[in-house]
Design a protein around this motif. Structure first.
Motif, PDB file in Angstrom:
ATOM      1  N   GLY A  42     128.659  84.551  21.860  1.00 17.67           N
ATOM      2  CA  GLY A  42     128.536  83.187  21.355  1.00 17.67           C
ATOM      3  C   GLY A  42     127.799  82.246  22.291  1.00 17.67           C
ATOM      4  O   GLY A  42     127.007  81.414  21.846  1.00 17.67           O
ATOM      5  N   PHE A  43     128.037  82.373  23.586  1.00 23.40           N
ATOM      6  CA  PHE A  43     127.348  81.487  24.524  1.00 23.40           C
ATOM      7  C   PHE A  43     125.857  81.818  24.586  1.00 23.40           C
ATOM      8  O   PHE A  43     125.017  80.926  24.636  1.00 23.40           O
ATOM      9  CB  PHE A  43     127.976  81.568  25.917  1.00 23.40           C
ATOM     10  N   ALA A  44     125.521  83.092  24.577  1.00 26.03           N
ATOM     11  CA  ALA A  44     124.109  83.495  24.604  1.00 26.03           C
ATOM     12  C   ALA A  44     123.397  82.996  23.346  1.00 26.03           C
ATOM     13  O   ALA A  44     122.241  82.560  23.413  1.00 26.03           O
ATOM     14  CB  ALA A  44     123.974  85.001  24.741  1.00 26.03           C
ATOM     15  N   ARG A  45     124.082  83.059  22.195  1.00 25.89           N
ATOM     16  CA  ARG A  45     123.477  82.541  20.956  1.00 25.89           C
ATOM     17  C   ARG A  45     123.238  81.040  21.065  1.00 25.89           C
ATOM     18  O   ARG A  45     122.200  80.538  20.640  1.00 25.89           O
ATOM     19  CB  ARG A  45     124.356  82.858  19.754  1.00 25.89           C
ATOM     20  N   ALA A  46     124.187  80.312  21.652  1.00 28.97           N
ATOM     21  CA  ALA A  46     124.023  78.860  21.815  1.00 28.97           C
ATOM     22  C   ALA A  46     122.855  78.545  22.743  1.00 28.97           C
ATOM     23  O   ALA A  46     122.139  77.561  22.535  1.00 28.97           O
ATOM     24  CB  ALA A  46     125.318  78.246  22.349  1.00 28.97           C
ATOM     25  N   ALA A  47     122.642  79.379  23.762  1.00 27.66           N
ATOM     26  CA  ALA A  47     121.570  79.138  24.738  1.00 27.66           C
ATOM     27  C   ALA A  47     120.217  79.668  24.272  1.00 27.66           C
ATOM     28  O   ALA A  47     119.194  79.367  24.891  1.00 27.66           O
ATOM     29  CB  ALA A  47     121.937  79.770  26.072  1.00 27.66           C
ATOM     30  N   ALA A  48     120.197  80.423  23.183  1.00 31.28           N
ATOM     31  CA  ALA A  48     118.944  81.015  22.700  1.00 31.28           C
ATOM     32  C   ALA A  48     117.897  79.957  22.364  1.00 31.28           C
ATOM     33  O   ALA A  48     116.699  80.233  22.398  1.00 31.28           O
ATOM     34  CB  ALA A  48     119.214  81.905  21.488  1.00 31.28           C
ATOM     35  N   ALA A  49     118.326  78.766  22.059  1.00 31.18           N
ATOM     36  CA  ALA A  49     117.391  77.691  21.734  1.00 31.18           C
ATOM     37  C   ALA A  49     116.551  77.282  22.947  1.00 31.18           C
ATOM     38  O   ALA A  49     115.542  76.592  22.794  1.00 31.18           O
ATOM     39  CB  ALA A  49     118.155  76.481  21.191  1.00 31.18           C
ATOM     40  N   TRP A  50     116.942  77.699  24.138  1.00 27.61           N
ATOM     41  CA  TRP A  50     116.197  77.389  25.364  1.00 27.61           C
ATOM     42  C   TRP A  50     115.420  78.628  25.834  1.00 27.61           C
ATOM     43  O   TRP A  50     115.294  78.898  27.019  1.00 27.61           O
ATOM     44  CB  TRP A  50     117.141  76.902  26.457  1.00 27.61           C
TER      45      TRP A  50
END
Length: 194
Positions: free
Chosen positions: A125-133
């Motif tokens: 979940g955290f990696a998915r949230a950071a994927a926008a960067w």
């Protein structure tokens, strides 16, 4: 390192507003601490009787395991903390020596010069949230443990950390990324079928 990555972000065009202004607020307290320690060392090294007495006390303290450990930890900077937003005890500290399941350490993955995210959530979940960067934040997957997530700035300082994985912590991660890594990367444009 603190100023270097911030200047690099400005040159690359993705620095959030006010990023360079954070340099003084973060480094001035540490600089003042170094200056005070330097003054103390200078005072101990003087040739007068008072300094000699202080030297004896310091030498006595440093001859103990606890005193030597304290001094080394202080001199090395591992006890230093930058006052950053966030309530987790790791936030603002140098990247911790976290050993990952594959035998590597978290810091081993930070040699690329960008932001680093440790994601220990079962669903990434955290990696998915950071994927926008994309291109600014690299992620490392590890088994579920605590801390559940750690975001490290390019200078090796923890910008955000969490021990749980819920919507509040994901929101905190996104806020930290916006604060330090700027706006999310634009989504790639897809060519339309003609």
């Amino acid at each position: 390192m603190n100023l270097g990555w911030k200047l690099g972000a400005v040159v690359a065009g993705w620095a959030p507003e006010g990023l360079l202004d954070t340099y003084e607020a973060e480094r001035r307290p540490l600089g003042a601490w170094v200056l005070d320690r330097t003054r103390a060392q200078t005072g101990v090294l003087r040739g007068d009787a008072k300094s000699a007495a202080i030297r004896e006390v310091v030498a006595d303290l440093l001859s103990t395991r606890e005193g030597a450990t304290y001094a080394v930890r202080k001199i090395s900077g591992v006890t230093q903390r930058i006052d950053l937003p966030g309530g987790h005890p790791l936030t603002g500290r140098p990247v911790p020596d976290l050993r990952l399941r594959d035998g590597s350490r978290l810091a081993d993955h930070g040699h690329g010069g960008g932001f680093l995210l440790l994601d220990r959530t079962p669903d990434r979940g955290f990696a998915r949230a950071a994927a926008a960067w994309t291109g600014r934040v690299g992620s490392v997957r590890d088994d579920h443990a605590t801390p559940t997530g750690v975001s490290v700035r390019p200078d090796g300082v923890v910008a955000w950390a969490a021990d749980t994985a819920d919507s509040t912590t994901a929101t905190g991660l996104e806020a930290a990324l916006r604060r330090w890594a700027g706006s999310p990367s634009p989504a790639p444009e897809h060519e339309s079928a003609a």
